[in-house]
Design a protein around this motif. Structure first.
Motif, PDB file in Angstrom:
ATOM      1  N   VAL A 189       0.872  -1.189   0.000  1.00 52.42           N
ATOM      2  CA  VAL A 189       0.000   0.000   0.000  1.00 52.42           C
ATOM      3  C   VAL A 189       0.902   1.230   0.000  1.00 52.42           C
ATOM      4  N   THR A 190       0.602   2.199  -0.875  1.00 55.09           N
ATOM      5  CA  THR A 190       1.317   3.476  -0.804  1.00 55.09           C
ATOM      6  C   THR A 190       0.377   4.515  -0.180  1.00 55.09           C
ATOM      7  N   ALA A 191       0.955   5.453   0.565  1.00 56.91           N
ATOM      8  CA  ALA A 191       0.106   6.415   1.283  1.00 56.91           C
ATOM      9  C   ALA A 191       0.792   7.765   1.429  1.00 56.91           C
ATOM     10  N   GLY A 192      -0.048   8.798   1.571  1.00 56.69           N
ATOM     11  CA  GLY A 192       0.462  10.139   1.869  1.00 56.69           C
ATOM     12  C   GLY A 192       0.809  10.920   0.613  1.00 56.69           C
ATOM     13  N   GLY A 193       1.237  12.144   0.836  1.00 49.96           N
ATOM     14  CA  GLY A 193       1.583  13.031  -0.281  1.00 49.96           C
ATOM     15  C   GLY A 193       3.092  13.173  -0.386  1.00 49.96           C
ATOM     16  N   THR A 194       3.629  12.997  -1.577  1.00 55.28           N
ATOM     17  CA  THR A 194       5.089  13.123  -1.727  1.00 55.28           C
ATOM     18  C   THR A 194       5.486  14.601  -1.615  1.00 55.28           C
ATOM     19  N   ARG A 195       6.742  14.815  -1.245  1.00 51.72           N
ATOM     20  CA  ARG A 195       7.298  16.178  -1.160  1.00 51.72           C
ATOM     21  C   ARG A 195       8.450  16.272  -2.140  1.00 51.72           C
ATOM     22  N   GLU A 196       8.396  17.274  -3.016  1.00 51.37           N
ATOM     23  CA  GLU A 196       9.431  17.441  -4.041  1.00 51.37           C
ATOM     24  C   GLU A 196      10.215  18.709  -3.696  1.00 51.37           C
ATOM     25  N   ALA A 197      11.471  18.530  -3.370  1.00 51.57           N
ATOM     26  CA  ALA A 197      12.263  19.634  -2.808  1.00 51.57           C
ATOM     27  C   ALA A 197      12.585  20.720  -3.841  1.00 51.57           C
ATOM     28  N   ILE A 198      12.380  21.963  -3.404  1.00 45.33           N
ATOM     29  CA  ILE A 198      12.831  23.115  -4.195  1.00 45.33           C
ATOM     30  C   ILE A 198      14.242  23.473  -3.721  1.00 45.33           C
ATOM     31  N   ASP A 199      14.384  23.512  -2.413  1.00 42.19           N
ATOM     32  CA  ASP A 199      15.686  23.713  -1.766  1.00 42.19           C
ATOM     33  C   ASP A 199      15.582  23.038  -0.394  1.00 42.19           C
ATOM     34  N   PRO A 200      16.581  23.117   0.471  1.00 44.14           N
ATOM     35  CA  PRO A 200      16.489  22.348   1.727  1.00 44.14           C
ATOM     36  C   PRO A 200      15.336  22.750   2.647  1.00 44.14           C
TER      37      PRO A 200
END
Ligand code: PMT
Length: 393
Positions: A189-200
């Motif tokens: 099962v995959t869950a949650g929202g991914t976070r795609e980094a702009i900067d740290p």
């Protein structure tokens, strides 16, 4: 089925405590190994000697003055294959929902990784109170099985919902749990929202809390599946689930790529785009920052469907804004066996809510709207569908 299983019977303080003695006897007659524990109020309704005599073991009544153990709650939690709280009072349900480990029963359940069953027993007014219903929804989404209550005569002579299930009915429910229809099935099962980094310090993401995915994983594990949850959510792990924490779509795709399964349920809200460039240090306002160039992310679901050894059943989720009909096309394009579409603009449904109103889309394009209900109930309905597909082969 139940023979040889280790059942920890946890009794909390209600009049129905007397039924716990019959339940212990019935479990032992089915060859279960039974131990008991009681809260202080429970002992006002049933003597611990009764349960000790029936089970043949001392009853845990105190976390601190137990001559036989220095850590009765963790030892009991490790021993048990199942914890059954019967009766579960409104107060004990509330403590459990909040994770308050203030008595032997709640402390043990907090330490346990095995399945947990609660059998509520209380007056109708307490049962109907929104706080009780909220607490039970929390328990269900934590993977706890709630059996009952039934309608019947209550202490004080009133009649209504709130009466604890009879011991024979509870035994049936417990046996069904051990039947575990998904035993031997490997589930991802995959869950949650991914976070795609702009900067740290900055990222692109969405409103997914992970509640839907964690409920789906909890239900799979409750039904006996060997369940791996790849999650971006900080929510606690459901019992008996192997957890892999990830952050970005790329991390999720990497984690998923090494997991061979029979069923994949992709509830995660995976970002479709990520910043073309992720800066190594914090971008300063003075540098000026007007345009964010984006690149497509990996299609995690697409990679699972395209595998040489494709899972037998792949379920996608589709977050739509207003037009769930679009999800029928998405289901075909993505090559899934089931698509669960939700209109995330409906108040009290979709992102972050404890409830969800979904439309189930089958392989032939047939769309079945489901009512607004707790995410744990959506998960239960979904696993009924998946089980049917597995049986059809
Ligand atoms: O987490 P909650 O707060 O409980 O909210 C639940 C939910 C609204 C997030 C959930 O019910 C839901 O709708 N999940 C799917 C969200 C989504 O990404 O939908 P989509 O239509 O963009 O994607 C379709 C499918 O492709 C999804 O199964 C998604 O996991 C998958 N996908 C999408 C993009 C991508 N790069 N890789 C993917 O695998």
């Amino acid at each position: 089925m139940i023979g040889g299983r280790r059942v920890l019977l946890a009794v909390t303080g209600g009049v129905a405590a007397f039924k716990a003695a019959t339940l212990a006897r019935l479990l032992i007659e089915r060859d279960a190994q039974v131990r008991a524990m009681m809260t202080v109020p429970a002992r006002k309704f049933l003597g611990s000697n009764t349960l000790a005599a029936i089970t043949g073991h001392p009853v845990i009544v105190d976390l601190f003055n137990d001559a036989e153990s220095v850590s009765p709650h963790t030892e009991a939690a490790e021993w048990a294959d199942l914890v059954v709280v019967a009766p579960a009072t409104a107060a004990s349900v509330a403590r459990l929902a909040q994770g308050l480990s203030s008595d032997p029963v709640t402390a043990t359940i907090m330490a346990a990784t095995c399945p947990v069953v609660v059998a509520p027993a209380m007056h109708t007014a307490m049962w109907k109170h929104p706080a009780t219903q909220r607490n039970l929804d929390t328990l269900r989404s934590d993977g706890v099985a709630v059996l009952g209550p039934i309608v019947g005569r209550l202490a004080g002579g009133d009649r209504g919902p709130g009466r604890m299930m009879e011991p024979e009915e509870l035994l049936e429910g417990i046996q069904a749990l051990f039947a575990a229809p998904l035993r031997g099935v490997r589930v991802l099962v995959t869950a949650g929202g991914t976070r795609e980094a702009i900067d740290p310090v900055r990222f692109l993401s969405n409103h997914s809390s992970g509640k839907m995915g964690h409920a789906v994983a909890a239900e799979a594990a409750r039904r006996g599946a060997e369940t791996t949850l790849v999650t971006c959510s900080p929510l606690p792990s459901p019992p008996a689930v192997k957890r892999v924490d990830v952050v970005s779509a790329h991390d999720m795709a990497e984690a998923v790529s090494s997991i061979e399964v029979d069923v994949a349920v992709m509830t995660a809200a995976v970002a479709d785009f990520r910043p073309q460039k992720s800066h190594g240090s914090k971008l300063a306002r003075s540098e000026g920052f007007n345009v964010l160039e984006l690149a497509p992310t990996r299609d995690v679901l697409g990679e699972v469907v395209g595998r040489k050894t494709r899972p037998r059943v792949v379920v996608g989720f589709a977050a739509e804004t207003g037009n769930v009909e679009r999800a029928i096309g998405k289901a075909r394009k993505k090559g899934v066996d089931l698509m669960v579409a939700n209109d995330v603009t409906i108040p009290g449904s979709g992102f972050e809510s404890d409830n969800n109103q979904v439309v189930l889309i089958r392989r032939n394009g047939e769309a079945e709207p489901w009512p607004l209900q707790a995410k744990s109930r959506v998960a239960a309905g979904l696993w009924d569908e998946v089980t049917r597909l597995l049986e059809e082969g």
